[in-house]
Design a protein around this motif. Structure first.
Motif, PDB file in Angstrom:
ATOM      1  N   LEU A 138     -10.286  17.752 -33.482  1.00  0.00           N
ATOM      2  CA  LEU A 138      -9.776  17.264 -31.778  1.00  0.00           C
ATOM      3  C   LEU A 138      -7.979  17.226 -32.500  1.00  0.00           C
ATOM      4  O   LEU A 138      -7.160  17.676 -31.959  1.00  0.00           O
ATOM      5  N   VAL A 139      -7.685  16.169 -33.086  1.00  0.00           N
ATOM      6  CA  VAL A 139      -6.471  15.907 -32.813  1.00  0.00           C
ATOM      7  C   VAL A 139      -5.478  16.638 -33.589  1.00  0.00           C
ATOM      8  O   VAL A 139      -4.554  17.167 -33.624  1.00  0.00           O
ATOM      9  N   PHE A 140      -6.232  17.163 -34.633  1.00  0.00           N
ATOM     10  CA  PHE A 140      -5.742  18.573 -35.725  1.00  0.00           C
ATOM     11  C   PHE A 140      -5.317  19.955 -34.589  1.00  0.00           C
ATOM     12  O   PHE A 140      -4.681  20.828 -34.543  1.00  0.00           O
ATOM     13  N   ASP A 145      -2.466  23.895 -31.104  1.00  0.00           N
ATOM     14  CA  ASP A 145      -2.458  24.135 -29.871  1.00  0.00           C
ATOM     15  C   ASP A 145      -0.865  23.813 -28.997  1.00  0.00           C
ATOM     16  O   ASP A 145      -0.201  25.068 -28.853  1.00  0.00           O
ATOM     17  N   TRP A 146      -0.329  22.941 -29.717  1.00  0.00           N
ATOM     18  CA  TRP A 146       1.027  21.933 -29.456  1.00  0.00           C
ATOM     19  C   TRP A 146       1.124  23.076 -30.191  1.00  0.00           C
ATOM     20  O   TRP A 146       3.125  23.600 -29.290  1.00  0.00           O
ATOM     21  N   PHE A 147       1.814  23.163 -31.473  1.00  0.00           N
ATOM     22  CA  PHE A 147       2.366  23.742 -32.194  1.00  0.00           C
ATOM     23  C   PHE A 147       2.785  25.551 -31.534  1.00  0.00           C
ATOM     24  O   PHE A 147       4.307  25.746 -32.232  1.00  0.00           O
ATOM     25  N   ALA A 233      -8.900  29.953 -28.541  1.00  0.00           N
ATOM     26  CA  ALA A 233      -9.366  30.174 -29.229  1.00  0.00           C
ATOM     27  C   ALA A 233      -9.698  29.222 -30.893  1.00  0.00           C
ATOM     28  O   ALA A 233     -10.389  29.361 -31.760  1.00  0.00           O
ATOM     29  N   THR A 234      -9.155  28.237 -30.848  1.00  0.00           N
ATOM     30  CA  THR A 234      -8.586  26.866 -31.431  1.00  0.00           C
ATOM     31  C   THR A 234     -10.232  26.192 -31.459  1.00  0.00           C
ATOM     32  O   THR A 234     -10.750  25.753 -32.149  1.00  0.00           O
ATOM     33  N   LEU A 235     -10.504  26.239 -30.090  1.00  0.00           N
ATOM     34  CA  LEU A 235     -11.992  25.210 -29.281  1.00  0.00           C
ATOM     35  C   LEU A 235     -13.359  26.360 -30.769  1.00  0.00           C
ATOM     36  O   LEU A 235     -14.224  25.921 -31.150  1.00  0.00           O
ATOM     37  N   ALA A 236     -13.359  27.266 -30.580  1.00  0.00           N
ATOM     38  CA  ALA A 236     -13.397  29.193 -30.976  1.00  0.00           C
ATOM     39  C   ALA A 236     -14.482  28.496 -32.174  1.00  0.00           C
ATOM     40  O   ALA A 236     -15.441  28.419 -32.958  1.00  0.00           O
ATOM     41  N   VAL A 237     -13.347  28.259 -33.810  1.00  0.00           N
ATOM     42  CA  VAL A 237     -13.372  28.553 -34.779  1.00  0.00           C
ATOM     43  C   VAL A 237     -14.090  26.818 -35.302  1.00  0.00           C
ATOM     44  O   VAL A 237     -14.583  27.161 -36.206  1.00  0.00           O
ATOM     45  N   ILE A 238     -13.455  26.393 -34.271  1.00  0.00           N
ATOM     46  CA  ILE A 238     -14.425  24.551 -34.510  1.00  0.00           C
ATOM     47  C   ILE A 238     -15.973  24.783 -34.154  1.00  0.00           C
ATOM     48  O   ILE A 238     -16.634  24.316 -35.506  1.00  0.00           O
TER      49      ILE A 238
END
Length: 309
Positions: A138-140, A145-147, A233-238
């Motif tokens: 989740l840190v990554f 997300d921020w980047f 989208a980033t949650l989905a790939v995890i």
């Protein structure tokens, strides 16, 4: 439990694949080599007595260097992106052997980041390790997300969507590609270092065909959760990375052997690409977005009446 644990570690790898495959729209095959490069670097440094955390971070740095080389070959050398990734991947095979000195480096008596968890008897048995790995991934995720919400991140997204348009606004698209490939393979290298410590060995062949694992994670997760927003989208790939590992675990339990896993992965990616176009699954995006539709504008009877010829 072990499948969930390794799936979360591959979630970091899937985030790197997401940056190139979805955001930059770049088919990067460097990851087949940079995953092993991160593992080899961490293993060599840990065997040399270095701090495991610093060794893991060094694995991420060597992954970034590999990604930057691919970016430079593509942007400055005018080599096709797919071919540039293949060339870097092939070169990394020899470089990884040079780093390790042999085809594999096991972690027998060396202290790693995973050693305290293994000594406590938590690996594959309790939810503590799952929660720890979840916090790490989740840190990554938050970083990605921020980047992508920064000016540079928005420029990278625009480069992937319409390179000619964003270049007309003065954005250095070559620089955006090199930066994205560096960050992507940096995440892949970090994931490789962590996965090697989790497995207890860094092996020269651990990255062969691993791009399919990343694509399966991205496609599976986004087929289920969508990609309407970056955080989703980033949650989905995890979620996709964990789901992929659970599917592979289930396949092994019902009688498939380890030699079938590459075929299973390819079939899984094909199914994830084709099934949403068929039958009920084709309606999932419309069902998911139904609540977001705008109401139809009201029409008066006069406006609705047909005009006379």
């Amino acid at each position: 439990m072990g499948a969930i644990e390794v799936g979360l570690l591959y979630g970091i790898f899937a985030l790197g694949v997401y940056l190139t495959f979805r955001v930059l729209n770049f088919p990067d095959l460097t990851v087949d080599g940079s995953l092993t490069t991160g593992a080899a670097t961490a293993a060599a440094l840990i065997h040399a007595g270095q701090n495991p955390l610093l060794a893991t971070l060094a694995g991420g740095v060597t992954g970034m260097i590999a990604g930057a080389i691919t970016g430079i070959l593509h942007t400055k050398g005018k080599i096709d992106g797919l071919l540039a990734g293949i060339l870097t991947m092939i070169a990394l095979w020899s470089i990884n052997l040079r780093i390790m000195g042999k085809s594999n480096l096991p972690f027998l008596r060396e202290d790693t980041l995973i050693s305290p968890l293994r000594e406590a008897g938590w690996m594959g048995k309790t939810w503590y390790v799952v929660l720890i790995f979840l916090a790490v991934v989740l840190v990554f995720k938050v970083f990605v997300d921020w980047f992508l919400s920064t000016d540079i991140g928005l420029a990278i997204q625009a480069t992937g969507n319409n390179e000619q348009m964003i270049r007309s606004f003065g954005v250095n698209t070559d620089g955006m590609k090199i930066l994205t490939l560096s960050i992507s393979n940096g995440l892949v290298g970090l994931a490789g270092a962590l996965i090697a410590q989790f497995n207890g060995v860094a092996d020269i062949s651990m990255g062969i065909g691993v791009i399919l694992v990343g694509l399966a994670s991205v496609i599976l997760g986004q087929a289920l959760l969508g990609q309407r927003w970056i955080w989703l989208a980033t949650l989905a790939v995890i979620v996709g990375a964990v789901l992929y590992r659970l599917i592979i675990f289930g396949a092994l339990r019902i009688g498939f052997n380890q030699d079938d896993m590459k075929l299973m992965t390819a079939l899984l990616v094909i199914a994830a690409l084709l099934l949403p176009r068929w039958g009920f699954l084709k309606r999932i995006p419309s069902l998911r977005n139904r609540g977001n539709r705008r109401p139809e504008p009201l029409t008066t009877p006069a406006a609705a009446a047909p005009k006379e010829a």
